[in-house]
Design an enzyme around this catalytic site. Structure first.
Site, mmCIF file in Angstrom:
data_model
loop_
_atom_site.group_PDB
_atom_site.id
_atom_site.type_symbol
_atom_site.label_atom_id
_atom_site.label_comp_id
_atom_site.label_asym_id
_atom_site.label_seq_id
_atom_site.Cartn_x
_atom_site.Cartn_y
_atom_site.Cartn_z
ATOM 1 N N HIS A 13 30.677 35.534 48.840
ATOM 2 C CA HIS A 13 31.695 36.082 48.024
ATOM 3 C C HIS A 13 33.055 35.187 48.461
ATOM 4 C CE1 HIS A 13 33.905 39.492 45.985
ATOM 5 N NE2 HIS A 13 34.872 38.593 46.251
ATOM 6 N N HIS A 15 36.698 33.129 46.972
ATOM 7 C CA HIS A 15 37.552 32.844 45.772
ATOM 8 C C HIS A 15 38.072 31.384 46.396
ATOM 9 C CE1 HIS A 15 37.609 36.854 44.018
ATOM 10 N NE2 HIS A 15 37.742 37.263 45.253
ATOM 11 N N LYS A 99 29.323 38.253 37.406
ATOM 12 C CA LYS A 99 30.341 39.062 38.142
ATOM 13 C C LYS A 99 31.072 40.244 37.288
ATOM 14 C CE LYS A 99 32.832 40.748 41.452
ATOM 15 N NZ LYS A 99 33.679 40.279 42.285
ATOM 16 N N HIS A 136 32.506 44.343 41.568
ATOM 17 C CA HIS A 136 33.695 44.861 42.112
ATOM 18 C C HIS A 136 33.889 46.349 41.770
ATOM 19 C CE1 HIS A 136 38.030 44.883 43.527
ATOM 20 N NE2 HIS A 136 38.025 45.988 42.914
ATOM 21 N N HIS A 174 32.337 43.254 48.941
ATOM 22 C CA HIS A 174 33.096 43.876 49.608
ATOM 23 C C HIS A 174 33.014 45.399 49.755
ATOM 24 C CE1 HIS A 174 35.351 44.270 45.885
ATOM 25 N NE2 HIS A 174 35.837 43.135 45.757
ATOM 26 N N ASP A 246 35.188 37.280 51.038
ATOM 27 C CA ASP A 246 36.143 37.546 49.930
ATOM 28 C C ASP A 246 37.482 37.000 50.148
ATOM 29 O OD1 ASP A 246 37.288 38.865 47.809
ATOM 30 O OD2 ASP A 246 37.999 40.695 48.615
HETATM 31 N N1 NCD Z 1 39.744 41.099 46.908
HETATM 32 C C1 NCD Z 1 41.036 40.861 46.601
HETATM 33 O O1 NCD Z 1 42.230 41.742 46.879
HETATM 34 N N2 NCD Z 1 41.612 39.882 45.642
HETATM 35 C C2 NCD Z 1 40.729 39.178 44.974
HETATM 36 C C3 NCD Z 1 39.790 39.702 43.817
HETATM 37 C C4 NCD Z 1 38.946 40.622 44.353
HETATM 38 O O2 NCD Z 1 37.877 40.071 44.954
HETATM 39 O O3 NCD Z 1 38.788 41.918 43.858
HETATM 40 C C5 NCD Z 1 41.471 38.002 44.352
HETATM 41 O O4 NCD Z 1 40.888 37.174 43.504
HETATM 42 O O5 NCD Z 1 42.787 37.704 44.796
HETATM 43 ZN ZN ZN Z 2 36.732 38.803 45.583
HETATM 44 ZN ZN ZN Z 3 36.780 42.396 44.147
#
Ligand code: NCD
Ligand code: ZN
Ligand code: ZN
Length: 342
Positions: A13, A15, A99, A136, A174, A246
């Protein structure tokens, strides 16, 4: 123990964003991980096979020379996603999941799903081709307490979903609560990722000596009893629980703000943070399964064959990592970390 060699891990997971941020953060992930499940919450989101193909190409283009990394792509589910798009995704070699974001739940989720029932035909298609659904898992109702949103999601949405589609493979992303651990444990074809911050911190850290925006992520950190349940799950050797950082980069100014963004940046030092969490309960021997085996097993991909070594070499996490004209503040910035990847 002073050193630990494990199979190279993957991040299930992550970003990566796009453009300059992608270029700045990717080398940190590549240093540690062979593969990652790349989240689709760009602006605009990665909604189609064509979007995912183009985004993958942009990621491949900035892998540091001489290094290898395999981005595993995801599609962002909307009220309008078609079953045909799922079939087309399944036919690629690199789209590995879909997702689900509830509309408005988190960063860049405005195009998310307004009602899960709108997606029934898509869930049927996913179940048919065995494409995993990543959640999520939080409700967005303003009337539900911030700290209860995951638990309420499980009861209002996830239990009914799994009753309607028992064969659908689902990852509750998460996870932050004992309730989630219990549900995942009790349910077939159901797994969960766990972040380093949810293993290392309870919600107290958000207010330690003042308001600490770099510890703010969604789902928000919970009380200590929940952290203990997550640590227990991660170190139990149960293959339903695996690594997903995450890591969610936001520029310093977007975090240190009157209305700060949600997300912790942990790509810099993720495997070292996990090592510290596992060591805290004397479970370093369980790190390899969690970090390197159970994720590929769930996604029906081969385990990595290379190895990495962590040594007990204290180092100081930098205060910031450059990001163009601004910077990113890593999780636990400025503090000591006892493990270091060689
Ligand atoms: N986890 C977070 O707090 N932020 C994530 C998005 C997500 O995974 O919910 C993001 O893209 O910034
Ligand atoms: Zn995330
Ligand atoms: Zn998330």
């Amino acid at each position: 123990m002073t050193d630990l060699t494990i199979t190279r891990p993957d991040d299930w997971h992550l970003h990566l964003r796009d453009g300059a941020t992608l270029k700045a953060v990717l080398p940190h992930t590549v240093r540690q991980f062979a593969r990652a499940i790349v989240m689709p919450n760009l602006k605009p989101p990665v909604r189609s096979v064509a979007d995912a193909t183009a985004y993958r190409d942009r990621i491949l283009a900035v892998i540091p020379p001489g290094q290898t990394f395999e981005p595993l792509m995801t599609l962002y589910l909307t009220d309008n996603t078609s079953p045909d798009e799922i079939m087309a995704a399944q036919a690629t070699s690199f789209i590995k999941a879909v997702k689900y974001y509830p509309a408005g739940a988190t960063t860049n989720s405005d195009s998310g799903v307004t009602d899960m029932r709108n997606c029934d035909r898509v869930f049927e298609a996913m179940q048919q081709v065995d494409m995993p659904l990543l959640l999520h898992g939080e409700v967005t109702d303003a009337g539900v307490d911030m700290f209860d949103r995951e638990k309420v999601f499980i009861h209002q949405h996830l239990i009914p979903l799994k009753e309607r589609y028992p064969q659908l493979r689902v990852v509750l992303e998460h996870v932050t609560t004992a309730d989630a651990v219990e549900f995942v444990n009790a349910t077939d074809r159901m797994a969960a990722t766990i972040t380093p911050q949810h293993l290392l911190f309870s919600r107290n850290i958000l207010f330690q000596g003042g308001l600490r925006p770099h510890y703010y992520c969604l789902p928000i950190l919970k009380r200590e009893t929940h952290r203990q349940a997550l640590l227990q799950a991660a170190t139990s050797g149960n293959p339903k629980f695996f690594l997903g950082t995450d890591s969610a980069p936001h520029a310093r100014g977007d975090k240190e703000s009157a209305c700060g963004c949600a997300g912790c940046f942990s790509a810099l030092h993720a495997i070292e943070l996990y090592a510290e969490a596992f060591e805290s309960v004397d479970a370093l021997d369980k790190l390899e399964g969690f970090a390197s085996f159970y994720g590929p097993d769930f996604y029906q991909l081969p385990r990595n064959t290379e190895q990495i070594t962590l040594t007990k070499t204290p180092w100081q996490i930098p205060d910031a990592v450059p990001l163009g004209t601004t910077e990113l503040v890593p999780l636990r910035a400025g503090e000591k970390l006892s493990w270091q990847m060689a």
